[in-house]
Design an enzyme around this catalytic site. Structure first.
Site, PDB file in Angstrom:
ATOM      1  N   HIS A  31      13.655  -2.610   0.563  1.00 38.12           N
ATOM      2  CA  HIS A  31      13.593  -1.694   1.707  1.00 38.12           C
ATOM      3  C   HIS A  31      14.967  -1.069   1.947  1.00 38.12           C
ATOM      4  O   HIS A  31      15.068   0.135   2.192  1.00 38.12           O
ATOM      5  CB  HIS A  31      13.109  -2.436   2.950  1.00 38.12           C
ATOM      6  CG  HIS A  31      11.632  -2.629   2.982  1.00 38.12           C
ATOM      7  ND1 HIS A  31      10.817  -1.961   3.867  1.00 38.12           N
ATOM      8  CD2 HIS A  31      10.810  -3.409   2.248  1.00 38.12           C
ATOM      9  CE1 HIS A  31       9.561  -2.316   3.669  1.00 38.12           C
ATOM     10  NE2 HIS A  31       9.527  -3.204   2.695  1.00 38.12           N
ATOM     11  N   SER A  73       0.811  -1.224   0.000  1.00 37.24           N
ATOM     12  CA  SER A  73       0.000   0.000   0.000  1.00 37.24           C
ATOM     13  C   SER A  73       0.837   1.262   0.000  1.00 37.24           C
ATOM     14  O   SER A  73       0.336   2.340  -0.313  1.00 37.24           O
ATOM     15  CB  SER A  73      -0.910   0.013   1.229  1.00 37.24           C
ATOM     16  OG  SER A  73      -0.120   0.032   2.419  1.00 37.24           O
TER      17      SER A  73
END
Length: 188
Positions: free
Chosen positions: A52, A13
């Site tokens: 990440h 998201s």
């Protein structure tokens, strides 16, 4: 207490990216707290971790903490911002705990959040919007994470729901159920 932040939302998201932006704009040195355990045979998981890492500024410190999150929070320097990504992974790492052990872990965690002098930013997954998991471990995970976020959110200055790349400020638009219950209880 510093202005702690909870960022929640479904998979893919943008919640981690939003949390990273909040940390970047904190104006403090950032400590990235990774809760994931990276098994070397899980290449898809390793790719997610690499994504990440690639997004994070090089000057951010990294602390890996798959289990003892409360202890790590107690030891954070007060003039820093710590981004904990993610609570869902931490909960999954603790699934082998009995319900009593888990309650003690949560109590210790919440106390460490309240005592922490650093700004904290937590990322948590929204997992309860789909079907009820068919397996006991899935239901346990879903319930523990949902309850943890409900207990944590009243301690936060800001709570965001991130979905489809949009961050919604729940702390501005919503009413915290725990605060509402406390208010109604005090009115008797």
């Amino acid at each position: 207490m510093p202005d702690h932040v909870l960022v929640t939302g479904p998979s893919r998201s943008g919640k981690s990216e939003w949390a990273e932006a909040v940390a970047t704009h904190s104006g403090q040195p950032v400590i990235y707290v990774a809760t994931a355990i990276a098994p070397p045979e899980d290449t898809e998981w390793l790719q997610r971790i690499a994504q990440h890492r690639a997004r994070r500024p090089a000057e951010w410190q990294l602390r890996e903490c798959p289990l003892e999150l409360a202890a790590l929070l107690r030891d954070l320097p007060p003039d820093h911002c710590a981004l904990v990504d993610s609570l869902g992974t931490w909960v999954a790492n603790c699934l082998n705990q009995s319900q009593d052990q888990w309650q003690a872990t949560v109590t210790e965690f919440l106390a460490s959040v309240q005592a922490c002098g650093a700004q904290l930013i937590f990322v948590a997954e929204e997992v309860g919007w789909g079907v009820v998991p068919a397996y006991a471990s899935g239901r346990c995970f879903r319930d523990r994470l949902g309850e943890l976020c409900q207990q944590l959110s009243p301690l936060m200055a800001e709570v965001y729901l991130v979905t489809t790349g949009f961050a919604l400020p729940l702390h501005q638009w919503g009413i915290c159920l725990r605060h509402l219950r406390d208010k109604l209880d005090s009115q008797g």
